[in-house]
Design an enzyme around this catalytic site. Structure first.
Site, PDB file in Angstrom:
ATOM      1  N   GLU A  37       0.882  -1.149   0.000  1.00  0.00           N
ATOM      2  CA  GLU A  37       0.000   0.000   0.000  1.00  0.00           C
ATOM      3  C   GLU A  37       0.936   1.220   0.000  1.00  0.00           C
ATOM      4  O   GLU A  37       1.808   1.314   0.859  1.00  0.00           O
ATOM      5  CB  GLU A  37      -0.814  -0.048   1.299  1.00  0.00           C
ATOM      6  CG  GLU A  37      -2.071   0.724   1.255  1.00  0.00           C
ATOM      7  CD  GLU A  37      -2.794   0.686   2.603  1.00  0.00           C
ATOM      8  OE1 GLU A  37      -2.667  -0.307   3.345  1.00  0.00           O
ATOM      9  OE2 GLU A  37      -3.467   1.680   2.885  1.00  0.00           O
ATOM     10  N   ARG A 263       4.993 -12.638   9.961  1.00  0.00           N
ATOM     11  CA  ARG A 263       5.735 -11.414   9.650  1.00  0.00           C
ATOM     12  C   ARG A 263       7.168 -11.532  10.153  1.00  0.00           C
ATOM     13  O   ARG A 263       7.432 -12.272  11.100  1.00  0.00           O
ATOM     14  CB  ARG A 263       5.134 -10.209  10.385  1.00  0.00           C
ATOM     15  CG  ARG A 263       3.758  -9.839  10.042  1.00  0.00           C
ATOM     16  CD  ARG A 263       3.273  -8.744  10.994  1.00  0.00           C
ATOM     17  NE  ARG A 263       3.749  -7.423  10.599  1.00  0.00           N
ATOM     18  CZ  ARG A 263       3.160  -6.680   9.680  1.00  0.00           C
ATOM     19  NH1 ARG A 263       2.089  -7.127   9.038  1.00  0.00           N
ATOM     20  NH2 ARG A 263       3.610  -5.486   9.382  1.00  0.00           N
ATOM     21  N   LYS A 273       4.733   0.884   9.295  1.00  0.00           N
ATOM     22  CA  LYS A 273       4.804   2.155   8.574  1.00  0.00           C
ATOM     23  C   LYS A 273       4.203   3.287   9.399  1.00  0.00           C
ATOM     24  O   LYS A 273       4.684   4.411   9.351  1.00  0.00           O
ATOM     25  CB  LYS A 273       4.084   2.031   7.234  1.00  0.00           C
ATOM     26  CG  LYS A 273       4.909   1.280   6.207  1.00  0.00           C
ATOM     27  CD  LYS A 273       4.229   1.255   4.857  1.00  0.00           C
ATOM     28  CE  LYS A 273       3.088   0.265   4.866  1.00  0.00           C
ATOM     29  NZ  LYS A 273       2.562  -0.012   3.535  1.00  0.00           N
TER      30      LYS A 273
HETATM   31  P1  ATP Z   1       2.960  -2.049   8.103  1.00  0.00           P
HETATM   32  O1  ATP Z   1       2.365  -2.947   9.133  1.00  0.00           O
HETATM   33  O2  ATP Z   1       4.379  -1.757   8.287  1.00  0.00           O
HETATM   34  O3  ATP Z   1       2.161  -0.808   7.869  1.00  0.00           O
HETATM   35  P2  ATP Z   1       1.662  -3.300   5.974  1.00  0.00           P
HETATM   36  O4  ATP Z   1       1.401  -4.725   6.138  1.00  0.00           O
HETATM   37  O5  ATP Z   1       0.520  -2.395   6.226  1.00  0.00           O
HETATM   38  O6  ATP Z   1       2.919  -2.890   6.782  1.00  0.00           O
HETATM   39  P3  ATP Z   1       1.670  -3.303   3.140  1.00  0.00           P
HETATM   40  O7  ATP Z   1       2.083  -2.230   2.237  1.00  0.00           O
HETATM   41  O8  ATP Z   1       0.242  -3.650   3.238  1.00  0.00           O
HETATM   42  O9  ATP Z   1       2.229  -2.926   4.568  1.00  0.00           O
HETATM   43  O10 ATP Z   1       2.547  -4.592   2.908  1.00  0.00           O
HETATM   44  C1  ATP Z   1       2.825  -5.134   1.651  1.00  0.00           C
HETATM   45  C2  ATP Z   1       3.091  -6.589   1.841  1.00  0.00           C
HETATM   46  O11 ATP Z   1       4.194  -6.782   2.711  1.00  0.00           O
HETATM   47  C3  ATP Z   1       1.903  -7.295   2.476  1.00  0.00           C
HETATM   48  O12 ATP Z   1       1.689  -8.498   1.765  1.00  0.00           O
HETATM   49  C4  ATP Z   1       2.342  -7.548   3.874  1.00  0.00           C
HETATM   50  O13 ATP Z   1       1.761  -8.715   4.371  1.00  0.00           O
HETATM   51  C5  ATP Z   1       3.849  -7.680   3.732  1.00  0.00           C
HETATM   52  N1  ATP Z   1       4.524  -7.305   4.975  1.00  0.00           N
HETATM   53  C6  ATP Z   1       4.384  -6.159   5.662  1.00  0.00           C
HETATM   54  N2  ATP Z   1       5.133  -6.175   6.776  1.00  0.00           N
HETATM   55  C7  ATP Z   1       5.755  -7.368   6.806  1.00  0.00           C
HETATM   56  C8  ATP Z   1       6.664  -7.998   7.707  1.00  0.00           C
HETATM   57  N3  ATP Z   1       7.064  -7.397   8.821  1.00  0.00           N
HETATM   58  N4  ATP Z   1       7.099  -9.244   7.405  1.00  0.00           N
HETATM   59  C9  ATP Z   1       6.702  -9.847   6.274  1.00  0.00           C
HETATM   60  N5  ATP Z   1       5.857  -9.316   5.389  1.00  0.00           N
HETATM   61  C10 ATP Z   1       5.381  -8.088   5.641  1.00  0.00           C
HETATM   62 MG    MG Z   2      -1.208  -3.675   5.344  1.00  0.00          MG
END
Ligand code: ATP
Ligand code: MG
Length: 561
Positions: A37, A263, A273
């Site tokens: 995102e 994760r 983020k």
């Molecule tokens: P954050 O929690 O940091 O805001 P997010 O999951 O909202 O991260 P996205 O942009 O939605 O961020 O993530 C893109 C992809 O990366 C998604 O498929 C998410 O599951 C994966 N992802 C995000 N954080 C992690 C992590 N710590 N370990 C593994 N995969 C991750």
């Molecule tokens: Mg997300």
């Protein structure tokens, strides 16, 4: 077997599933995706998902899409879209032609919303966001139906079209899927699928004032792109039944299989983020690419090679259980790689001048120094030597305790690649501060060994004063002083006040002058360093990537934690 030995293939439960799906003929190829995102910069946690998705595609001869899940224009920006592409490329992956945006599917998704309404599977709700939350129930109590739940399809269609036409204010109405208000899975209690937001979108501009929710867009976007295996983190496990419900009730072109994994979490930092944005906005760090940040841009700026991140991800593996990786493991991966690859140089971060009184005034010479003892192919370079040199202030003690073997009055030590020197005199200023040492050298020890076999207990690094280039060196420590920031309170209160130490007036051997960001080097005895992006000719700035030894573990032990 060929002489070109193939490395043992790493495997995990996801790769096992995919291999079975290919073997059974369920799929004849794989299509995966990395779906960020664009509401912030990527952090090292994302690299797990990137390495997994792009890695599997590469191993199976498939494709991996980069798709921006850009459904929330309030938080999304072009800056993030660009930084994410830069970061994925830097990490070593290539999506080729397969760059997509959920916003490209807005019209299709809207059509599916009407399709749900026509089949009696969605309704426009006039309850406020607070009321919807209240009606939703809890984990132990079922939800209650909204009074608008039984609106006729015709009325719903009319209202949705008027929502789209901009007749209503933000939050006045939403579109909800009509599933089951009593479901044990709260995600199925009539989730909101469209909301009114009179906000311009970074890509679609003012074309829309209603936007699909992430849940209504994500699974269908996968289906549109014929994603075979939709790999996501564990927090989406509870959303899977909802995504499956959409796929069943809509005329989507394919049915991706979602598989969840844990994760990546790393100690002594935050991987969210939202939290990272707060650090930037509140000025706790110097932007998203501050070298202390766990963002890919920060890690890159600090000088870490992308291969070290890929090695970390490999080592951590893919599992279903959540765990926290020790930051020290990441540092270990960096050291392991740089020990092999980085050339050695001499740099003095806290200079103390020494004068070699028996070395001819105005003279200098060049001495051969090994570039990398781990890599014979790296060869050697010439390092200038002269009458005035700098050594590290810590390498001298006027009144040394028993275990201090480095330079002291009357003592002989080796200058690396140069000569044995003996300290004869300590010069101080009016405050009693040591400003200079007078030493003599033994010309017979050129290259660093004595022909008579006499030994010294220490070898020091040094830089010739006449030839040194000056630099600022930035020494970093953990951004947070605890392993789990925010464990008892606000994570910002756990920031390490000493995470950055700036040393100016450092003296570097001249061959370090041409180094540019992205090139790593070991400063002998001090650690691995790389030029910062602030570095300019005549005003060099180096970042310490990592120390040579794991000082962190030792400090923590001393603190009794
Ligand atoms: P954050 O929690 O940091 O805001 P997010 O999951 O909202 O991260 P996205 O942009 O939605 O961020 O993530 C893109 C992809 O990366 C998604 O498929 C998410 O599951 C994966 N992802 C995000 N954080 C992690 C992590 N710590 N370990 C593994 N995969 C991750
Ligand atoms: Mg997300």
């Amino acid at each position: 077997m060929s002489t070109n030995e193939t490395p043992a293939e790493s495997t995990d439960f996801i790769r096992d599933i995919i291999r079975e799906d290919l073997a059974s003929g369920k799929h004849d190829g794989t299509v995966t995706r990395f779906p960020p995102e664009p509401n912030g910069y990527l952090h090292i946690g994302h690299s797990k998902s990137i390495c997994l998705n792009f890695g599997i595609a590469a191993e199976t001869g498939g494709r991996c899409h980069l798709r921006f899940d850009d459904t929330n224009p309030i938080k999304e920006e072009m800056e993030y879209i660009e930084s994410i592409q830069t970061d994925v490329r830097w990490l070593g992956f290539d999506w080729g032609e397969d760059l997509y945006y959920a916003s490209d599917y807005f019209e299709t998704l809207y059509g599916w919303a009407e399709e749900l309404i026509e089949a009696g599977n969605a309704y426009v709700d006039d309850l406020s966001a607070d009321e919807i939350r209240e009606y939703r129930g809890t984990l132990t109590e079922p939800g209650r139906p909204s009074p608008y739940r039984d609106r006729e399809p015709g009325e719903n269609l009319d209202l949705l079209r008027r929502m789209r036409a901009g007749e209503f204010a933000d939050g006045e109405r939403v579109l909800r899927a009509k599933i089951d208000m009593a479901s044990g899975n709260i995600n199925l209690r009539d989730p909101v699928i469209y909301r009114i937001m009179h906000v311009d979108h970074p890509r679609t501009g003012d074309a829309w004032c209603i936007y699909p929710t992430y849940d209504f867009a994500h699974g269908q976007s996968d289906a549109i792109e014929h994603i075979t295996h939709s790999l996501c983190t564990l927090e989406f496990e509870g959303h899977r039944p909802l995504y499956d419900w959409f796929v069943e009730h809509l005329s989507v072109p394919s049915a991706p299989r979602q598989i969840e994994f844990a994760r990546l979490n790393i100690s002594s930092t935050v991987l969210s983020k939202r939290k990272l944005l707060r650090l930037v906005k509140e000025g706790h760090v110097d932007g998203w690419d501050d070298p202390r940040m766990p963002t890919l841009s920060g890690i890159r700026r600090r000088g870490v090679p992308p291969e070290a991140i890929r090695n970390l991800i490999d080592r951590v593996g893919v599992a279903k259980r959540d765990s926290v990786v020790d930051y020290a493991l990441f540092e270990h991966c960096i050291r392991e790689l740089l020990n092999k690859d980085a050339e050695r140089r001499m740099a003095v971060l806290n200079p103390l001048k020494i004068v070699i009184t028996n070395y001819p005034e105005g003279a200098s010479e060049e001495l051969a120094a090994v570039n990398n003892p781990e890599d014979p192919d790296a060869g050697s370079r010439m390092v200038p030597f002269g009458r005035e040199l700098y050594i590290e202030r810590d390498d001298f003690m006027e009144d040394p305790p028993k275990k201090f073997f480095r330079l002291a009055p009357g003592r002989e030590v080796r200058l690396r690649y140069a000569y044995f020197i003996t300290c004869n005199e300590v010069i101080k200023d009016s405050d009693g501060e040591i400003v200079e040492l007078r030493c003599t050298y033994d010309p017979a020890t050129k290259g660093g060994d004595a022909p008579d076999g006499r030994k010294v207990k220490a070898t020091l690094h040094w830089v010739s004063a006449a030839h040194a280039v000056e630099a600022e060196v930035r020494l970093y420590d953990h951004l947070f002083e605890v392993e789990v920031p925010g464990a008892d309170g606000d994570f910002v209160d756990d920031l390490n006040p000493n995470s950055l130490e700036i040393r100016s007036g450092c003296k570097l051997e001249p061959s370090l002058g041409p180094f540019v960001p992205g090139e790593q080097v070991q400063f002998e005895r001090l650690g691995y360093f790389a030029p910062d992006t602030d570095s300019k000719e005549g005003a060099l700035v180096f970042n310490r990537i990592v120390t040579l030894r794991d000082t962190w573990a030792r400090i923590r032990k001393q603190q009794g934690r």
